[in-house]
Each structure stands twice: as structure tokens, then as C-alpha cells.
Design a protein around this motif. Structure first.
Motif, mmCIF file in Angstrom:
data_model
loop_
_atom_site.group_PDB
_atom_site.id
_atom_site.type_symbol
_atom_site.label_atom_id
_atom_site.label_comp_id
_atom_site.label_asym_id
_atom_site.label_seq_id
_atom_site.Cartn_x
_atom_site.Cartn_y
_atom_site.Cartn_z
ATOM 1 N N ASN A 9 33.035 18.177 11.273
ATOM 2 C CA ASN A 9 32.232 18.267 10.081
ATOM 3 C C ASN A 9 31.808 17.413 8.850
ATOM 4 O O ASN A 9 30.474 17.375 8.565
ATOM 5 C CB ASN A 9 33.008 19.760 9.227
ATOM 6 N N LEU A 10 32.487 16.913 8.478
ATOM 7 C CA LEU A 10 31.945 15.718 8.340
ATOM 8 C C LEU A 10 31.461 14.558 8.436
ATOM 9 O O LEU A 10 29.775 14.497 7.427
ATOM 10 C CB LEU A 10 33.235 14.880 7.154
ATOM 11 N N ASN A 13 26.962 16.643 9.491
ATOM 12 C CA ASN A 13 26.648 16.569 8.265
ATOM 13 C C ASN A 13 26.942 15.683 7.383
ATOM 14 O O ASN A 13 25.822 15.967 5.771
ATOM 15 C CB ASN A 13 26.796 17.691 7.505
ATOM 16 N N TRP A 14 26.597 14.402 7.486
ATOM 17 C CA TRP A 14 26.390 12.926 7.091
ATOM 18 C C TRP A 14 24.991 13.006 6.516
ATOM 19 O O TRP A 14 24.297 13.227 7.376
ATOM 20 C CB TRP A 14 26.537 12.261 7.274
ATOM 21 N N LEU A 81 27.375 14.966 -3.831
ATOM 22 C CA LEU A 81 27.308 16.334 -4.698
ATOM 23 C C LEU A 81 27.214 16.854 -2.793
ATOM 24 O O LEU A 81 27.314 17.989 -2.635
ATOM 25 C CB LEU A 81 26.495 16.928 -5.327
ATOM 26 N N VAL A 82 25.852 16.285 -2.084
ATOM 27 C CA VAL A 82 25.896 16.468 -1.034
ATOM 28 C C VAL A 82 26.421 16.384 0.586
ATOM 29 O O VAL A 82 26.158 17.468 1.487
ATOM 30 C CB VAL A 82 24.197 15.714 -0.608
ATOM 31 N N MET A 83 27.299 15.889 0.093
ATOM 32 C CA MET A 83 28.655 16.424 1.098
ATOM 33 C C MET A 83 29.357 17.211 0.497
ATOM 34 O O MET A 83 30.435 17.337 1.552
ATOM 35 C CB MET A 83 29.289 15.114 0.917
ATOM 36 N N GLY A 84 29.356 17.918 -0.335
ATOM 37 C CA GLY A 84 29.803 19.196 -0.103
ATOM 38 C C GLY A 84 31.520 18.958 -1.676
ATOM 39 O O GLY A 84 32.354 20.169 -1.970
ATOM 40 N N PHE A 85 31.239 18.118 -2.018
ATOM 41 C CA PHE A 85 32.491 17.569 -3.348
ATOM 42 C C PHE A 85 31.559 18.286 -4.778
ATOM 43 O O PHE A 85 30.114 17.861 -4.753
ATOM 44 C CB PHE A 85 32.636 16.046 -3.757
ATOM 45 N N GLN A 86 32.544 18.412 -5.191
ATOM 46 C CA GLN A 86 32.456 18.683 -6.813
ATOM 47 C C GLN A 86 33.876 18.340 -7.460
ATOM 48 O O GLN A 86 34.323 17.651 -7.452
ATOM 49 C CB GLN A 86 32.513 20.533 -7.098
#
Length: 88
Positions: A9-10, A13-14, A81-86
Motif C-alpha cells: 500500500n505504501l 500510493n507513494w 502527511l500525504v502518506m497517511g502519517f499524522q
């Protein structure tokens, strides 16, 4: 979600805003520097800048065999943030 699915998935969706280079760490503690990659359903193809000791420039690896990805380009954390990290 399995670890392999998470890595797939990473890479699938890079984002374009994050350079596609770094160091792949395998479950065998091998480090593979890469300058580009391509994806498939179950295998990742990474391209090395220079050949390894056996002359290989491309590595095909199952997502399940990836233990870490090291990013060598200095980036501020908010860029991820665009990679889903918060932030916690």
C-alpha cells in the motif's frame, strides 16, 4: 492488514512529492539502496544507482520480505502527511 500489504500500500500510493529513493531493509538484514522502484501485486522492483558486489542493479523482492525503508533525502515531517502519517 498484513505487514506485506502495508508495504505494498505504501509503495502503490507513494506521492510524487516524496523522492522515490532510499534504502530498503529486508527481513534478512540486507540493505538495498535504491533510486527508483516499480510495483506489482506481490513483488516490488527496485533499481540500484550502482551495481552490488555481484553486478546486480535491479532487485525483485516480495513485500512480505521488507522490514524497513530508510529515506535518505532530508524532508520535514509535515511532508509525510500525504502518506497517511499524522502527529500524535
Amino acid at each position: 492488514m498484513s505487514i506485506g500489504e502495508g508495504w505494498r500500500n505504501l509503495f502503490e500510493n507513494w506521492p510524487e512529492t516524496i523522492p522515490r529513493n532510499g534504502i530498503l531493509v529486508t527481513n534478512y538484514s540486507e540493505t538495498i539502496p535504491f533510486k527508483a522502484f516499480m510495483i506489482s501485486g506481490s513483488i516490488l522492483l527496485v533499481e540500484r544507482e550502482t551495481p552490488d558486489s555481484q553486478g546486480a542493479r535491479k532487485v525483485l523482492i516480495a513485500y512480505d520480505c521488507i522490514s524497513a525503508v530508510k529515506l535518505t533525502t532530508p524532508l520535514d515531517l509535515p511532508r509525510f502527511l500525504v502518506m497517511g502519517f499524522q502527529a500524535p
